[in-house]
Design a protein around this motif. Structure first.
Motif, PDB file in Angstrom:
ATOM      1  N   LEU A 109       0.827  -1.209   0.000  1.00  0.00           N
ATOM      2  CA  LEU A 109       0.000   0.000   0.000  1.00  0.00           C
ATOM      3  C   LEU A 109       0.862   1.259   0.000  1.00  0.00           C
ATOM      4  N   ALA A 110       1.987   1.250   0.694  1.00  0.00           N
ATOM      5  CA  ALA A 110       2.880   2.413   0.665  1.00  0.00           C
ATOM      6  C   ALA A 110       3.334   2.688  -0.769  1.00  0.00           C
ATOM      7  N   PHE A 111       3.719   1.635  -1.485  1.00  0.00           N
ATOM      8  CA  PHE A 111       4.113   1.802  -2.886  1.00  0.00           C
ATOM      9  C   PHE A 111       2.959   2.329  -3.730  1.00  0.00           C
ATOM     10  N   LYS A 112       1.785   1.768  -3.540  1.00  0.00           N
ATOM     11  CA  LYS A 112       0.638   2.177  -4.359  1.00  0.00           C
ATOM     12  C   LYS A 112       0.244   3.629  -4.065  1.00  0.00           C
ATOM     13  N   ILE A 113       0.282   4.024  -2.818  1.00  0.00           N
ATOM     14  CA  ILE A 113      -0.054   5.404  -2.461  1.00  0.00           C
ATOM     15  C   ILE A 113       0.917   6.367  -3.132  1.00  0.00           C
ATOM     16  N   VAL A 114       2.200   6.080  -3.045  1.00  0.00           N
ATOM     17  CA  VAL A 114       3.197   6.960  -3.668  1.00  0.00           C
ATOM     18  C   VAL A 114       3.004   6.991  -5.178  1.00  0.00           C
ATOM     19  N   THR A 115       2.816   5.842  -5.791  1.00  0.00           N
ATOM     20  CA  THR A 115       2.674   5.790  -7.244  1.00  0.00           C
ATOM     21  C   THR A 115       1.418   6.521  -7.700  1.00  0.00           C
ATOM     22  N   LEU A 116       0.321   6.362  -6.970  1.00  0.00           N
ATOM     23  CA  LEU A 116      -0.900   7.084  -7.318  1.00  0.00           C
ATOM     24  C   LEU A 116      -0.722   8.593  -7.127  1.00  0.00           C
ATOM     25  N   HIS A 117       0.016   8.996  -6.102  1.00  0.00           N
ATOM     26  CA  HIS A 117       0.311  10.430  -5.928  1.00  0.00           C
ATOM     27  C   HIS A 117       1.100  10.951  -7.120  1.00  0.00           C
ATOM     28  N   TYR A 118       2.080  10.184  -7.589  1.00  0.00           N
ATOM     29  CA  TYR A 118       2.839  10.587  -8.768  1.00  0.00           C
ATOM     30  C   TYR A 118       1.894  10.777  -9.950  1.00  0.00           C
ATOM     31  N   GLY A 119       0.955   9.851 -10.114  1.00  0.00           N
ATOM     32  CA  GLY A 119       0.000   9.949 -11.215  1.00  0.00           C
ATOM     33  C   GLY A 119      -0.816  11.221 -11.146  1.00  0.00           C
ATOM     34  N   VAL A 120      -1.275  11.558  -9.956  1.00  0.00           N
ATOM     35  CA  VAL A 120      -2.043  12.793  -9.763  1.00  0.00           C
ATOM     36  C   VAL A 120      -1.174  13.998 -10.118  1.00  0.00           C
ATOM     37  N   ALA A 121       0.046  14.012  -9.622  1.00  0.00           N
ATOM     38  CA  ALA A 121       0.939  15.145  -9.872  1.00  0.00           C
ATOM     39  C   ALA A 121       1.265  15.278 -11.362  1.00  0.00           C
ATOM     40  N   HIS A 122       1.582  14.159 -12.005  1.00  0.00           N
ATOM     41  CA  HIS A 122       1.908  14.205 -13.429  1.00  0.00           C
ATOM     42  C   HIS A 122       0.708  14.688 -14.247  1.00  0.00           C
ATOM     43  N   ALA A 133      -2.841   8.972 -18.296  1.00  0.00           N
ATOM     44  CA  ALA A 133      -3.297   9.129 -16.915  1.00  0.00           C
ATOM     45  C   ALA A 133      -4.613   8.422 -16.642  1.00  0.00           C
ATOM     46  N   TRP A 134      -5.431   8.225 -17.661  1.00  0.00           N
ATOM     47  CA  TRP A 134      -6.766   7.675 -17.440  1.00  0.00           C
ATOM     48  C   TRP A 134      -6.978   6.461 -18.336  1.00  0.00           C
ATOM     49  N   SER A 135      -7.411   5.392 -17.778  1.00  0.00           N
ATOM     50  CA  SER A 135      -7.707   4.212 -18.584  1.00  0.00           C
ATOM     51  C   SER A 135      -9.147   4.266 -19.043  1.00  0.00           C
ATOM     52  N   SER A 136      -9.472   3.469 -20.040  1.00  0.00           N
ATOM     53  CA  SER A 136     -10.872   3.384 -20.452  1.00  0.00           C
ATOM     54  C   SER A 136     -11.699   2.825 -19.303  1.00  0.00           C
ATOM     55  N   GLN A 137     -11.106   1.945 -18.530  1.00  0.00           N
ATOM     56  CA  GLN A 137     -11.812   1.377 -17.382  1.00  0.00           C
ATOM     57  C   GLN A 137     -12.125   2.475 -16.368  1.00  0.00           C
ATOM     58  N   ASP A 171     -10.404   6.451  -5.721  1.00  0.00           N
ATOM     59  CA  ASP A 171     -11.659   7.113  -6.098  1.00  0.00           C
ATOM     60  C   ASP A 171     -11.446   8.201  -7.143  1.00  0.00           C
ATOM     61  N   GLN A 172     -10.220   8.629  -7.324  1.00  0.00           N
ATOM     62  CA  GLN A 172      -9.929   9.600  -8.379  1.00  0.00           C
ATOM     63  C   GLN A 172      -9.843   8.913  -9.736  1.00  0.00           C
ATOM     64  N   ASN A 173      -9.979   7.583  -9.736  1.00  0.00           N
ATOM     65  CA  ASN A 173      -9.990   6.782 -10.956  1.00  0.00           C
ATOM     66  C   ASN A 173      -8.720   6.904 -11.786  1.00  0.00           C
ATOM     67  N   LEU A 174      -7.585   7.047 -11.119  1.00  0.00           N
ATOM     68  CA  LEU A 174      -6.331   7.060 -11.852  1.00  0.00           C
ATOM     69  C   LEU A 174      -5.965   5.650 -12.268  1.00  0.00           C
ATOM     70  N   PHE A 175      -5.350   5.552 -13.396  1.00  0.00           N
ATOM     71  CA  PHE A 175      -4.840   4.272 -13.871  1.00  0.00           C
ATOM     72  C   PHE A 175      -3.325   4.372 -13.920  1.00  0.00           C
ATOM     73  N   LEU A 176      -2.649   3.405 -13.338  1.00  0.00           N
ATOM     74  CA  LEU A 176      -1.185   3.411 -13.344  1.00  0.00           C
ATOM     75  C   LEU A 176      -0.682   2.880 -14.667  1.00  0.00           C
TER      76      LEU A 176
END
Length: 182
Positions: A109-122, A133-137, A171-176
């Motif tokens: 979860l620590a890895f996922k939180i950081v990676t999702l934060h990167y996605g939001v920032a990027h 940044a966004w998948s069709s899903q 919930d922000q629906n980011l896709f890595l």
């Protein structure tokens, strides 16, 4: 080891050691009592390219950091295969492993939180296009199934604050889309 191995490597545009430190800081923020073996595993897993073959690294990690650090590093790296090919069997096997290794759930979860934060920032900085940044899903209101399952499992293992932070990012629906050091 992490400082020496990370030289010249990057993760999501950040120095690999900086990424490793972000992950361990996130772990510490939500789990201040994490044992040193978990912190070591996070620092070492965050390095994208190891200087040795996997088995040699695993043996060195065990010798320097303990067997639990080795198991965690192996399990964190194994998750990459699950993410690359998320078959029902592979996902279920990894979720079983997470249930039996609570510290693995914290580290994951620590890895996922950081990676999702990167996605939001990027995405906010326009560094990733909408397709990255966004998948069709995600655009259809869904979340990647493995991440949903990970969250459901983690709510029974990690602190409510950590599970909540992860849920808010989901919930922000980011896709890595960046496979490195997830």
């Amino acid at each position: 080891m992490a400082a020496g191995w990370s030289a010249g490597q990057t993760v999501d545009g950040l120095d690999a050691l900086g990424h490793a430190i972000n992950v361990t800081n996130t772990l510490g923020r939500y789990t201040p009592d994490a044992p040193p073996q978990v912190v070591a595993a996070c620092l070492l897993h965050a390095i994208p390219q190891w200087p040795l073959a996997d088995e040699a690294v695993h043996e060195l990690v065990e010798a320097e950091c303990g067997v639990e650090a080795r198991w965690l590093v192996e399990a964190l790296r194994a998750e990459e295969a699950v993410l690359a090919q998320p078959t029902e069997h592979a996902v279920e096997a990894h979720l079983r492993l997470l249930r039996t290794m609570p510290w693995l759930a914290h580290a994951t979860l620590a890895f996922k939180i950081v990676t999702l934060h990167y996605g939001v920032a990027h995405a906010a900085q326009g560094r990733w296009g909408a397709a990255q940044a966004w998948s069709s899903q995600a655009s259809q209101g869904g979340r990647p199934p493995y991440l949903r399952q990970l969250h459901a499992l983690a709510t029974d293992i990690v602190s409510p604050a950590m599970a909540g932070a992860f849920a808010r990012l989901l919930d922000q629906n980011l896709f890595l889309t960046v496979p490195a050091a997830s």
